[in-house]
Design a protein around this motif. Structure first.
Motif, mmCIF file in Angstrom:
data_model
loop_
_atom_site.group_PDB
_atom_site.id
_atom_site.type_symbol
_atom_site.label_atom_id
_atom_site.label_comp_id
_atom_site.label_asym_id
_atom_site.label_seq_id
_atom_site.Cartn_x
_atom_site.Cartn_y
_atom_site.Cartn_z
ATOM 1 N N GLY A 728 0.783 -1.226 0.000
ATOM 2 C CA GLY A 728 0.000 0.000 0.000
ATOM 3 C C GLY A 728 0.815 1.276 0.000
ATOM 4 N N ARG A 729 2.130 1.174 0.103
ATOM 5 C CA ARG A 729 2.958 2.381 0.203
ATOM 6 C C ARG A 729 4.033 2.428 -0.891
ATOM 7 N NH1 ARG A 729 4.676 3.706 6.222
ATOM 8 N NH2 ARG A 729 4.694 5.779 5.279
ATOM 9 N N LEU A 730 3.787 1.731 -1.968
ATOM 10 C CA LEU A 730 4.790 1.680 -3.038
ATOM 11 C C LEU A 730 4.924 3.015 -3.766
ATOM 12 C CD1 LEU A 730 4.229 -1.856 -4.596
ATOM 13 C CD2 LEU A 730 5.831 -1.139 -2.816
ATOM 14 N N ASP A 731 3.833 3.794 -3.838
ATOM 15 C CA ASP A 731 3.930 5.111 -4.491
ATOM 16 C C ASP A 731 4.877 6.023 -3.711
ATOM 17 O OD1 ASP A 731 2.221 4.345 -6.470
ATOM 18 O OD2 ASP A 731 0.442 5.253 -5.573
ATOM 19 N N LYS A 732 4.745 6.013 -2.380
ATOM 20 C CA LYS A 732 5.646 6.821 -1.555
ATOM 21 C C LYS A 732 7.078 6.316 -1.682
ATOM 22 C CE LYS A 732 6.831 9.702 1.780
ATOM 23 N NZ LYS A 732 6.869 11.160 1.560
ATOM 24 N N ALA A 733 7.243 4.991 -1.710
ATOM 25 C CA ALA A 733 8.585 4.417 -1.862
ATOM 26 C C ALA A 733 9.208 4.837 -3.187
ATOM 27 C CB ALA A 733 8.518 2.895 -1.767
ATOM 28 N N THR A 734 8.419 4.813 -4.247
ATOM 29 C CA THR A 734 8.932 5.200 -5.569
ATOM 30 C C THR A 734 9.315 6.678 -5.599
ATOM 31 O OG1 THR A 734 7.540 3.515 -6.619
ATOM 32 C CG2 THR A 734 8.389 5.279 -8.020
ATOM 33 N N GLU A 735 8.499 7.514 -4.968
ATOM 34 C CA GLU A 735 8.816 8.948 -4.909
ATOM 35 C C GLU A 735 10.145 9.187 -4.193
ATOM 36 O OE1 GLU A 735 7.223 12.913 -2.535
ATOM 37 O OE2 GLU A 735 5.847 11.235 -2.845
ATOM 38 N N LEU A 736 10.339 8.542 -3.054
ATOM 39 C CA LEU A 736 11.595 8.701 -2.318
ATOM 40 C C LEU A 736 12.772 8.166 -3.120
ATOM 41 C CD1 LEU A 736 10.326 7.626 1.212
ATOM 42 C CD2 LEU A 736 11.176 9.899 0.615
ATOM 43 N N LEU A 737 12.568 7.030 -3.773
ATOM 44 C CA LEU A 737 13.659 6.427 -4.549
ATOM 45 C C LEU A 737 14.043 7.324 -5.721
ATOM 46 C CD1 LEU A 737 15.530 4.002 -4.878
ATOM 47 C CD2 LEU A 737 13.798 2.972 -6.352
ATOM 48 N N ASN A 738 13.069 7.921 -6.385
ATOM 49 C CA ASN A 738 13.386 8.827 -7.495
ATOM 50 C C ASN A 738 14.224 10.010 -7.023
ATOM 51 O OD1 ASN A 738 11.992 7.235 -9.300
ATOM 52 N ND2 ASN A 738 10.107 8.430 -9.196
ATOM 53 N N ARG A 739 13.895 10.528 -5.849
ATOM 54 C CA ARG A 739 14.685 11.631 -5.297
ATOM 55 C C ARG A 739 16.117 11.166 -5.006
ATOM 56 N NH1 ARG A 739 11.601 14.427 -0.413
ATOM 57 N NH2 ARG A 739 13.393 15.836 -0.641
ATOM 58 N N ALA A 740 16.239 9.977 -4.431
ATOM 59 C CA ALA A 740 17.575 9.444 -4.129
ATOM 60 C C ALA A 740 18.380 9.229 -5.404
ATOM 61 C CB ALA A 740 17.443 8.132 -3.352
ATOM 62 N N MET A 741 17.734 8.682 -6.432
ATOM 63 C CA MET A 741 18.426 8.426 -7.698
ATOM 64 C C MET A 741 18.921 9.729 -8.324
ATOM 65 S SD MET A 741 18.409 5.093 -8.780
ATOM 66 C CE MET A 741 18.012 4.916 -10.503
ATOM 67 N N ALA A 742 18.102 10.784 -8.247
ATOM 68 C CA ALA A 742 18.507 12.068 -8.818
ATOM 69 C C ALA A 742 19.746 12.606 -8.107
ATOM 70 C CB ALA A 742 17.349 13.067 -8.728
ATOM 71 N N ILE A 743 19.733 12.548 -6.787
ATOM 72 C CA ILE A 743 20.861 13.081 -6.007
ATOM 73 C C ILE A 743 22.129 12.281 -6.284
ATOM 74 C CG2 ILE A 743 21.759 13.392 -3.659
ATOM 75 C CD1 ILE A 743 18.857 13.974 -2.796
ATOM 76 N N HIS A 744 22.040 10.969 -6.228
ATOM 77 C CA HIS A 744 23.247 10.145 -6.398
ATOM 78 C C HIS A 744 23.792 10.225 -7.820
ATOM 79 C CE1 HIS A 744 23.128 8.686 -2.396
ATOM 80 N NE2 HIS A 744 22.065 7.930 -2.538
ATOM 81 N N SER A 745 22.900 10.255 -8.821
ATOM 82 C CA SER A 745 23.396 10.321 -10.197
ATOM 83 C C SER A 745 24.022 11.677 -10.480
ATOM 84 C CB SER A 745 22.260 10.043 -11.181
ATOM 85 O OG SER A 745 21.222 11.002 -11.052
ATOM 86 N N PHE A 746 23.471 12.749 -9.904
ATOM 87 C CA PHE A 746 24.053 14.079 -10.104
ATOM 88 C C PHE A 746 25.470 14.137 -9.549
ATOM 89 C CE2 PHE A 746 24.921 18.399 -8.608
ATOM 90 C CZ PHE A 746 24.677 19.135 -9.746
#
Length: 898
Positions: A728-746
């Motif tokens: 039930g919380r996969l949307d929130k997990a995906t949102e957080l993961l996208n933010r993490a991916m942006a920071i680490h890839s930058f």
């Protein structure tokens, strides 16, 4: 550019023979409905007006009072109007469930066309409707337009240059003249005197693309400045866009025809209804306040033709209406605005040679034609959206939004001139919506690109936006000159600010983002965030600086980092010493790692490194802090490890009580939360994660170093990993993961990207998207293996086994276990951890046999783990899967287990 919108057309027909003229509004009158959504016709019930003619008059009085008074005292009247708009929504959605579903798709660009030849229905405030939840439909990107008949999806196109006719009555304050001052050169303005002459003479005017009328409207005579509505329409019906800044231009009375409706279709009683008429007409149901005329006209012209250059008037009007509802609710201007349309307006032919921002970074010195001797490569498009990170370094305490300092254009050397000419050629070949690279400046000093020549970018007719550098490429000047407010910009890492900025400008007119002094690793950033296809990127690489130890560790170039550690001076900063520690500990060289812990000057930093060491090695490094003198010696049990780490985190948190220590407090709370997560204490872990994020976001810019943004990215990834187990919380997990991916890839953190891919696989697995989960897990395992990080590799392999177990692919599970154990032999893991992973793979083979129904074989594999033997206590199993091993053995064992 013109934004495609999913379109629904709701057509109202009157069953009686009264097909001409206008009738009073009546709640009992039936209107037949023809509902078409995206070309498909849906069954629909009859429509009834929610108000009668007398109630409409009350609405009209309230609307006029709000528009004229124009202050907060009209809130009660505005609330009554809002109530009517909600009733109108209810009446409309009752005609069909398909209509309710279409209007409920908030966030998708949509268009609702109210199409009818009944003038009385055009008096209702359709575009101001409020849904069941109280949400304003315009806020959800719904454009509501009105049409007399036969709305067409075939766009009305314009030429490369536009003719604008301003009609500014001397009897008005001429407030819209401000919006006409700085229009681009592609819009030719006719002399206002010529417009007024045509207006008073009532002689038809041809070849007018934009009509801007600011004159007094009269509701009683249904006229503008004394000119009747039909005469006015016959004069200006050739205009593509008509903006009527006149009182009551949208509704003269409850039974007559408004100036806007006539201009939209001057042949109201003709069989060929759409032979003439303006394509888009903006009008107002009630009196128009001068402040509204000024603000709406400025916002509209600025967004469509200014620095924003969206070239989409319909979308701009939707955004203006939503903004008025949110910020000027008592004025009720959001209910007065009425838009008539015959078809979408396509202004994409208008080139709009947009601004070059920031202005201080552009100059007029020419770029000469390219010579055959120019060695610079052509721009090469990248097949997938990606970004780049500039390699220039900024001080850690610099302002997050740096202002571009004006400087003189550098003197062009022959080599630089050739490169500029080559760049100009490359710009002329750019394909819109693609990321591109240019390597021509890698051999030249960075001063060459301090100022860019405008002539090198003449081939690009849209906006050209410059970013510069790798740490903080977005400048305050860029934001100001593009009219982008920084109030809503996230106060976190530069990567997230860039993601936000790209979303703000994605509807601007064909923006080209020129990123100078970029680094190769930023291309991965663009690939990760997948910016809008309306954005074009040109990454201009400069000379690469010598990477620091921090850079090398971020990119997981550990051997190079270890070599650089030998040159660290005695006065090395804690940032460098912390990076040196990770350079060795990730390579499992614990002795060297301990030596850098001892050199760290900050007590809180040392404690965090000690806690990290304990979690990896299971013992306390020497010399231990005085307060840890009584802690156990030698190898610690799992419980002792937990307690020692908790002691370190609590001490850091207790000593981080001021603003200067917020970064360390946030880091300690993050690590504490991760420890709790590993122990299965999900709620407590999430609480710590929330506290850690709050601390990190409060950190002043001076603390935004690699330890800060590294923790921010890992925190979001760990939080996403925690939520990945909850369907039930996969949307929130995906949102957080996208933010993490942006920071680490930058920031080029390849190891953290590998961990993020592992979490992406877990999210997909929980969502039962097995093919995506396997793809991400394989990518994660491959990257871990390249980086020689076998701890993370083991985690990715476990996800792969879980995916195959769910899909019952037992043969692949067996083969994967054999492959994993072969690879494990070449790992750099300590023997104890290598054995732990080998046991896990043996268990996966037992699990595969159990799934396949081969119970004897499963029991045989479990016996290899010491199950059922007298010396089973000597086999130390990983706490994560030990319960599963015991549970399966109890079931398969031939003898009863205690």
């Amino acid at each position: 550019m013109h934004l495609y919108r999913k379109t629904a057309v709701v057509q109202f027909e009157l069953f009686s023979s009264a097909t001409e003229g206008s009738l009073p509004l009546a709640t009992e009158r039936d209107f037949g409905v023809i509902l078409t959504i995206e070309g498909v016709t849906y069954p629909a019930q009859n429509f009834h007006s929610p108000i009668n003619d007398e109630q409409w008059r009350q609405f009209d009085r309230r609307l006029r009072s709000c528009n004229v008074t124009h202050d907060s005292t009209c809130y009660r009247d505005a609330a009554a109007i809002r109530s009517l708009c909600r009733q109108l929504y209810q009446s409309l959605v009752e005609v069909s469930p398909a209509m309710r579903q279409f209007l409920g798709r908030s966030g998708d660009p949509r268009r609702l066309v109210v199409q009818t030849v009944r003038p009385e229905l055009h008096l209702l405030p359709w575009a101001a409707m409020i849904d069941d939840t109280g949400a304003f439909l315009a806020t959800g990107d719904l454009s509501v337009v009105q049409s007399w008949a036969n709305f067409s999806l075939l766009e009305i196109t314009t030429k490369k240059e536009l003719q604008l006719m301003p009609i500014l009555s001397q009897a008005t304050n001429m407030v819209t003249a401000e919006a006409l001052r700085d229009l681009p050169r592609e819009i030719a303005q006719i002399d206002p005197a010529v417009g007024m002459q045509a207006f008073t003479a009532r002689s038809p005017v041809a070849d007018v693309d934009i009509l801007n009328v600011e004159a007094h409207g009269d509701a009683v005579s249904n006229s503008i400045e004394g000119v009747p509505a039909l005469d006015f329409a016959n004069t200006f019906c050739s205009a593509k866009i008509a903006l009527l800044w006149s009182c009551c231009s949208g509704a003269a009375n409850s039974w007559g025809e408004s100036a806007a409706l006539c201009l939209h279709n001057p042949d109201l009683h003709s069989s060929d209804l759409h032979s003439r008429g303006a394509g888009l007409v903006l009008s107002f149901l009630a009196e128009l306040h001068n402040d509204d005329a000024r603000s709406i006209s400025k916002a509209l012209y600025r967004d469509v033709f200014g620095a924003a250059a969206s070239r989409d008037p319909e979308t701009s009007l939707v955004q203006i209406r939503a903004d008025k509802f949110a910020n000027e609710f008592p004025y009720a201007n959001w209910a007065s605005m009425t838009v008539y349309m015959r078809a979408p307006i396509d202004l994409s032919a208008l080139p709009l040679n947009g601004p070059r921002v920031p202005q201080a970074k552009w100059a007029a010195f020419p770029a000469q034609p390219a010579t055959n001797a120019c060695p610079c490569p052509d721009v090469s498009p990248i097949p997938v959206p990606e970004v780049v990170q500039a390699s220039s370094r900024a001080d850690s305490g610099a302002n997050p939004l740096k202002a571009a300092a004006p400087s003189a254009a550098p003197e062009a050397t022959p080599a630089a001139t050739d490169v500029w000419a080559s760049l100009a050629t490359a710009v002329s070949q750019l394909q819109a919506g693609t990321p591109n690279e240019f390597d021509g400046f890698t051999a030249l000093p960075p001063e060459v690109t301090a100022i860019l020549p405008k002539s090198a970018f003449e081939a690009w007719r849209g906006n050209v936006i410059r970013l510069d550098g790798g740490e903080q490429p977005l400048s305050l000047d860029v934001m100001r000159e593009l009219n982008v407010s920084i109030l809503d910009m996230p106060n976190t890492d530069t990567a997230e600010q860039l993601v936000w900025f790209f979303r703000q400008i994605e509807r601007y007119g064909s923006p080209l983002i020129v990123w100078t002094n970029a680094a190769k690793r930023h291309m991965a950033f663009l690939k990760t965030i997948e910016p809008s296809s309306t954005l074009t990127f040109l990454l201009i690489y400069g000379p690469e600086p010598t990477p620091t130890i921090i850079d090398l560790v971020n990119e997981n170039r550990l051997e190079e980092a270890q070599a650089a550690c030998a040159a660290l001076p005695a006065t090395a900063s804690d940032d460098e010493l912390s990076a040196a520690y990770f350079a060795f500990v990730r390579s499992e060289d614990t002795e060297q790692a301990i030596s850098f812990i001892q050199r760290v000057s900050s007590e809180t930093e040392r404690l965090l490194l000690i806690a990290n060491y304990i979690s990896r090695r299971g013992n306390i490094p020497n010399p231990r802090p005085d307060w840890m003198a009584n802690h156990p010696e030698g190898r610690l049990t799992s419980l002792q490890q937990q307690h020692c780490q908790e002691d370190c985190f609590r001490k850091v948190i207790s000593e981080s009580g001021n603003l200067e220590q917020l970064r360390e407090s946030g880091r300690a709370k993050h690590e504490y939360g991760y420890l709790l997560q590993s122990l299965g204490k999900i709620s407590a872990a999430e609480l710590k994660y929330g506290q850690a994020l709050a601390d990190l976001e409060k950190c002043p810019p001076g603390q935004h170093d690699y330890r800060w943004n590294g923790t921010l990215g890992r925190l979001m990834r760990d939080w996403a990993d925690l939520l990945s187990q909850s369907p039930g919380r996969l949307d929130k997990a995906t949102e957080l993961l996208n933010r993490a991916m942006a920071i680490h890839s930058f920031h080029g953190r390849r190891l953290q990207i590998a961990y993020c891919l592992d979490t992406a696989a877990r999210i997909a697995l929980t969502g039962r998207r097995f093919s995506i989960a396997i793809e991400n897990a394989v990518d994660s395992a491959n990257l871990f293996e390249i980086l020689k990080n076998w701890r993370g590799w083991g985690e990715a392999m476990k996800v792969l086994f879980d995916c195959l177990a769910e899909t019952r692919e037992t043969v692949r599970m067996h083969s994967l276990a054999d492959l994993a154990m072969d690879k494990l032999e070449s790992s750099n893991l300590p023997q104890r951890q290598r054995e732990g992973l080998r046991h896990a793979f043996i268990y996966e083979k037992a699990n595969a046999n159990w799934i396949a129904g081969k119970l004897a074989e499963a029991r045989s594999e479990l016996e290899k783990l010491g199950q059922g033997s007298s010396d089973s206590s000597k086999v130390e199993l990983d706490p994560d899967f030990e319960p599963e091993v015991r549970r399966l053995w109890r079931f398969l064992s031939l003898t009863q287990q205690n």
